[in-house]
Design a protein around this motif. Structure first.
Motif, PDB file in Angstrom:
ATOM      1  N   LEU A  47     -44.383 104.629  24.272  1.00  0.00           N
ATOM      2  CA  LEU A  47     -42.945 104.859  24.083  1.00  0.00           C
ATOM      3  C   LEU A  47     -42.124 104.085  25.104  1.00  0.00           C
ATOM      4  CD1 LEU A  47     -40.724 106.393  22.565  1.00  0.00           C
ATOM      5  CD2 LEU A  47     -40.999 108.249  24.229  1.00  0.00           C
ATOM      6  N   GLY A  48     -42.555 104.101  26.369  1.00  0.00           N
ATOM      7  CA  GLY A  48     -41.835 103.373  27.398  1.00  0.00           C
ATOM      8  C   GLY A  48     -41.793 101.882  27.115  1.00  0.00           C
ATOM      9  N   ALA A  49     -42.944 101.335  26.694  1.00  0.00           N
ATOM     10  CA  ALA A  49     -43.000  99.910  26.366  1.00  0.00           C
ATOM     11  C   ALA A  49     -42.158  99.595  25.138  1.00  0.00           C
ATOM     12  CB  ALA A  49     -44.456  99.487  26.140  1.00  0.00           C
ATOM     13  N   GLN A  50     -42.226 100.452  24.137  1.00  0.00           N
ATOM     14  CA  GLN A  50     -41.504 100.210  22.889  1.00  0.00           C
ATOM     15  C   GLN A  50     -39.987 100.231  23.104  1.00  0.00           C
ATOM     16  OE1 GLN A  50     -42.203 103.141  19.772  1.00  0.00           O
ATOM     17  NE2 GLN A  50     -42.094 101.547  18.235  1.00  0.00           N
ATOM     18  N   GLU A  51     -39.513 101.217  23.866  1.00  0.00           N
ATOM     19  CA  GLU A  51     -38.071 101.320  24.081  1.00  0.00           C
ATOM     20  C   GLU A  51     -37.559 100.194  24.981  1.00  0.00           C
ATOM     21  OE1 GLU A  51     -37.106 105.300  25.297  1.00  0.00           O
ATOM     22  OE2 GLU A  51     -37.353 106.074  23.264  1.00  0.00           O
ATOM     23  N   ALA A  52     -38.363  99.790  25.966  1.00  0.00           N
ATOM     24  CA  ALA A  52     -37.967  98.668  26.817  1.00  0.00           C
ATOM     25  C   ALA A  52     -37.926  97.372  26.014  1.00  0.00           C
ATOM     26  CB  ALA A  52     -38.922  98.532  27.996  1.00  0.00           C
ATOM     27  N   ALA A  53     -38.884  97.207  25.114  1.00  0.00           N
ATOM     28  CA  ALA A  53     -38.907  96.010  24.270  1.00  0.00           C
ATOM     29  C   ALA A  53     -37.718  96.005  23.311  1.00  0.00           C
ATOM     30  CB  ALA A  53     -40.219  95.955  23.484  1.00  0.00           C
ATOM     31  N   ALA A  54     -37.444  97.156  22.703  1.00  0.00           N
ATOM     32  CA  ALA A  54     -36.337  97.250  21.745  1.00  0.00           C
ATOM     33  C   ALA A  54     -35.008  96.936  22.415  1.00  0.00           C
ATOM     34  CB  ALA A  54     -36.307  98.643  21.118  1.00  0.00           C
ATOM     35  N   ALA A  55     -34.855  97.345  23.673  1.00  0.00           N
ATOM     36  CA  ALA A  55     -33.612  97.070  24.399  1.00  0.00           C
ATOM     37  C   ALA A  55     -33.385  95.574  24.577  1.00  0.00           C
ATOM     38  CB  ALA A  55     -33.645  97.763  25.758  1.00  0.00           C
ATOM     39  N   GLU A  56     -34.455  94.795  24.486  1.00  0.00           N
ATOM     40  CA  GLU A  56     -34.356  93.337  24.617  1.00  0.00           C
ATOM     41  C   GLU A  56     -34.440  92.639  23.266  1.00  0.00           C
ATOM     42  OE1 GLU A  56     -33.747  91.671  27.349  1.00  0.00           O
ATOM     43  OE2 GLU A  56     -33.763  93.421  28.679  1.00  0.00           O
ATOM     44  N   GLY A  57     -34.377  93.424  22.189  1.00  0.00           N
ATOM     45  CA  GLY A  57     -34.444  92.846  20.851  1.00  0.00           C
ATOM     46  C   GLY A  57     -35.838  92.424  20.441  1.00  0.00           C
ATOM     47  N   LEU A  58     -36.856  93.025  21.041  1.00  0.00           N
ATOM     48  CA  LEU A  58     -38.237  92.665  20.759  1.00  0.00           C
ATOM     49  C   LEU A  58     -38.952  93.777  19.990  1.00  0.00           C
ATOM     50  CD1 LEU A  58     -39.159  91.300  24.307  1.00  0.00           C
ATOM     51  CD2 LEU A  58     -38.326  89.992  22.357  1.00  0.00           C
ATOM     52  N   VAL A  59     -39.952  93.391  19.255  1.00  0.00           N
ATOM     53  CA  VAL A  59     -40.764  94.339  18.494  1.00  0.00           C
ATOM     54  C   VAL A  59     -42.146  94.420  19.122  1.00  0.00           C
ATOM     55  CG1 VAL A  59     -41.849  94.828  16.260  1.00  0.00           C
ATOM     56  CG2 VAL A  59     -39.516  93.924  16.345  1.00  0.00           C
ATOM     57  N   LEU A  60     -42.669  95.640  19.250  1.00  0.00           N
ATOM     58  CA  LEU A  60     -43.996  95.861  19.823  1.00  0.00           C
ATOM     59  C   LEU A  60     -45.019  95.975  18.696  1.00  0.00           C
ATOM     60  CD1 LEU A  60     -44.894  96.350  22.838  1.00  0.00           C
ATOM     61  CD2 LEU A  60     -45.064  98.768  22.233  1.00  0.00           C
ATOM     62  N   LEU A  61     -46.064  95.147  18.749  1.00  0.00           N
ATOM     63  CA  LEU A  61     -47.155  95.211  17.778  1.00  0.00           C
ATOM     64  C   LEU A  61     -48.344  95.894  18.446  1.00  0.00           C
ATOM     65  CD1 LEU A  61     -46.972  91.630  16.195  1.00  0.00           C
ATOM     66  CD2 LEU A  61     -45.857  93.734  15.425  1.00  0.00           C
ATOM     67  N   LEU A  62     -48.683  97.093  17.987  1.00  0.00           N
ATOM     68  CA  LEU A  62     -49.690  97.926  18.648  1.00  0.00           C
ATOM     69  C   LEU A  62     -51.052  97.802  17.984  1.00  0.00           C
ATOM     70  CD1 LEU A  62     -50.475 100.195  20.663  1.00  0.00           C
ATOM     71  CD2 LEU A  62     -49.679 101.831  18.922  1.00  0.00           C
ATOM     72  N   VAL A  63     -52.079  97.607  18.820  1.00  0.00           N
ATOM     73  CA  VAL A  63     -53.465  97.566  18.347  1.00  0.00           C
ATOM     74  C   VAL A  63     -54.301  98.499  19.207  1.00  0.00           C
ATOM     75  CG1 VAL A  63     -55.534  96.158  18.064  1.00  0.00           C
ATOM     76  CG2 VAL A  63     -53.305  95.197  17.513  1.00  0.00           C
ATOM     77  N   ASN A  64     -55.000  99.430  18.589  1.00  0.00           N
ATOM     78  CA  ASN A  64     -55.887 100.351  19.302  1.00  0.00           C
ATOM     79  C   ASN A  64     -57.325  99.991  18.953  1.00  0.00           C
ATOM     80  OD1 ASN A  64     -55.729 103.076  20.898  1.00  0.00           O
ATOM     81  ND2 ASN A  64     -57.376 103.340  19.417  1.00  0.00           N
ATOM     82  N   THR A  65     -58.122  99.606  19.948  1.00  0.00           N
ATOM     83  CA  THR A  65     -59.461  99.081  19.663  1.00  0.00           C
ATOM     84  C   THR A  65     -60.577 100.114  19.771  1.00  0.00           C
ATOM     85  OG1 THR A  65     -59.899  98.450  21.960  1.00  0.00           O
ATOM     86  CG2 THR A  65     -58.701  96.866  20.592  1.00  0.00           C
ATOM     87  N   SER A  66     -60.272 101.305  20.318  1.00  0.00           N
ATOM     88  CA  SER A  66     -61.281 102.356  20.527  1.00  0.00           C
ATOM     89  C   SER A  66     -62.476 101.855  21.346  1.00  0.00           C
ATOM     90  CB  SER A  66     -61.765 102.901  19.167  1.00  0.00           C
ATOM     91  OG  SER A  66     -60.685 103.477  18.460  1.00  0.00           O
ATOM     92  N   GLY A  67     -62.225 100.884  22.205  1.00  0.00           N
ATOM     93  CA  GLY A  67     -63.291 100.362  23.062  1.00  0.00           C
ATOM     94  C   GLY A  67     -64.278  99.462  22.363  1.00  0.00           C
ATOM     95  N   ASP A  68     -63.999  99.057  21.121  1.00  0.00           N
ATOM     96  CA  ASP A  68     -64.888  98.200  20.346  1.00  0.00           C
ATOM     97  C   ASP A  68     -64.600  96.735  20.697  1.00  0.00           C
ATOM     98  OD1 ASP A  68     -65.883  96.487  18.230  1.00  0.00           O
ATOM     99  OD2 ASP A  68     -66.135  98.271  16.992  1.00  0.00           O
ATOM    100  N   ALA A  69     -65.562  96.054  21.327  1.00  0.00           N
ATOM    101  CA  ALA A  69     -65.354  94.689  21.803  1.00  0.00           C
ATOM    102  C   ALA A  69     -65.042  93.714  20.665  1.00  0.00           C
ATOM    103  CB  ALA A  69     -66.577  94.210  22.579  1.00  0.00           C
ATOM    104  N   GLU A  70     -65.727  93.868  19.537  1.00  0.00           N
ATOM    105  CA  GLU A  70     -65.495  92.966  18.409  1.00  0.00           C
ATOM    106  C   GLU A  70     -64.123  93.200  17.798  1.00  0.00           C
ATOM    107  OE1 GLU A  70     -65.929  90.009  15.611  1.00  0.00           O
ATOM    108  OE2 GLU A  70     -66.986  90.405  17.484  1.00  0.00           O
TER     109      GLU A  70
END
Length: 352
Positions: free
Chosen positions: A85-108
């Motif tokens: 949330l902190g990253a998303q709101e800081a990015a939005a304040a600068e007109g940026l979009v956050l693209l989130l990827v959750n890897t669950s610790g999977d290296a591949e």
């Protein structure tokens, strides 16, 4: 169909050139444009309902206006969600979009996810960890502006934003000392991570400052139970607390590595007939509200600044993208304060 309002319409309404409109709306630095002119441009754009073409602007500026956020398990961890949330709101304040990827610790999965983000030409990447640890940055991010979030690298040129574990440990133990405790036990896990090292350093620092001798027998490490056990930290905390509380000279207070281990200490105290905080004071670390408010009495703790870390990591990343090749220095390694959250689990020690 209504005609789309363009930059020429804004320029005509404001009585300026299209170049001036572009400089004002894109916040181009270094242009000598008066404040009255800037206000006139913004007013004209607002009255006309002008919406700049983000894709075209990105192509002109060679920016995609997107930031990649690669994490191991943060997206599936409720207490760390505020980091996103902190990253998303800081990015939005600068007109940026956050693209989130959750890897669950999977290296591949991590490798393919990073490749996907780079193919989409993200302006930079936040590489985040669920807990404060040392990581090896993927080679594919070597040429991309990257900031580590709740993690650090052996490569000191990589910027990072992490909690100040030493200060947090010191703050927790100082709270116990200020209530009159001198025999303070610590329950920790055996895993060797910066969080463990830093919090124990803060513990020793607070004791030394108060003139309390360090007693290694009061620091109990327990090996965590299997990772897939839902109550793994609670069980670990329970075992460590039992060892301390059944000693011939038990401590009057416990500083627990995290709030879940503190919940295990509550269970151990109850089994031994000890009341909190009458017989035993307990303080945790993290401020996981679901844990802290579910135990009785509510748990005093030190807060991990998840939201602030997310926001500051975006600020660090933006600084990197604006000054490519910035040389390494202390300004790119940021430690954030962990504030005390006082509830009801700490009181003066009993007379043993």
């Amino acid at each position: 169909m209504a005609r789309r309002i363009g930059i020429k319409d804004v320029a005509a309404a404001a009585g300026v050139s299209t170049a001036t409109v572009s400089h004002v709306l894109n916040r181009v630095e270094g242009k000598r444009i008066g404040q009255e002119t800037r206000q006139r441009v913004w007013q004209a754009a607002e009255e006309l309902g002008y919406a700049p073409n983000g894709l075209a602007r990105g192509l002109r500026m060679q920016r995609s206006q997107t930031i990649g956020f690669v994490s191991d398990e943060i997206a599936t961890t409720p207490h760390a969600g505020r980091m996103i949330l902190g990253a998303q709101e800081a990015a939005a304040a600068e007109g940026l979009v956050l693209l989130l990827v959750n890897t669950s610790g999977d290296a591949e999965l991590e490798r393919t996810s990073i490749d996907m983000l780079l193919q989409r030409q993200v302006d930079g990447v936040l590489y985040a960890s669920m807990y404060h640890r040392t990581v090896r940055l993927p080679e594919s991010l070597g040429s991309t502006p990257t900031v580590l979030l709740d993690a650090r690298s052996e490569d000191l040129a990589v910027p990072f934003v992490v909690p100040d574990e030493v200060q947090g440990g010191y703050t927790a133990v100082r709270e116990l000392i200020d209530h009159g405790h001198r025999r303070i036990g610590v329950t920790v896990q055996t895993v060797d991570v910066p969080a463990r090292q830093g919090r124990l350093e803060g513990y020793r620092k607070a004791l030394a400052e108060a003139g309390v001798p360090y007693d290694p027998s009061l620091v109990v490490s327990e090996t965590a139970v299997p990772y897939n056990t839902p109550t793994r930290d609670v069980e670990t905390g329970y075992r460590a607390a039992r060892r301390l509380l059944t000693a011939e000279q038990r401590p009057t207070a416990l500083f627990c590595f995290n709030d879940r281990m503190a919940a295990g200490a509550y269970r151990a105290a109850a089994e031994l007939g000890l009341s909190i905080p009458g017989d035993l004071s307990v303080i945790g670390f993290d401020n996981q509200e679901l844990v802290c408010e579910s135990v009785h009495p509510a748990l005093s703790t030190v807060q991990l600044p998840h939201y602030e870390m997310g926001a500051r990591a975006v600020a660090q990343l933006l600084a990197l993208t604006k000054t490519p090749g910035r040389p390494p220095g202390p300004d790119i390694r940021e430690l954030l304060l962990c504030p005390l959250v006082a509830r009801a689990s700490v009181a003066s020690p009993p007379r043993l």
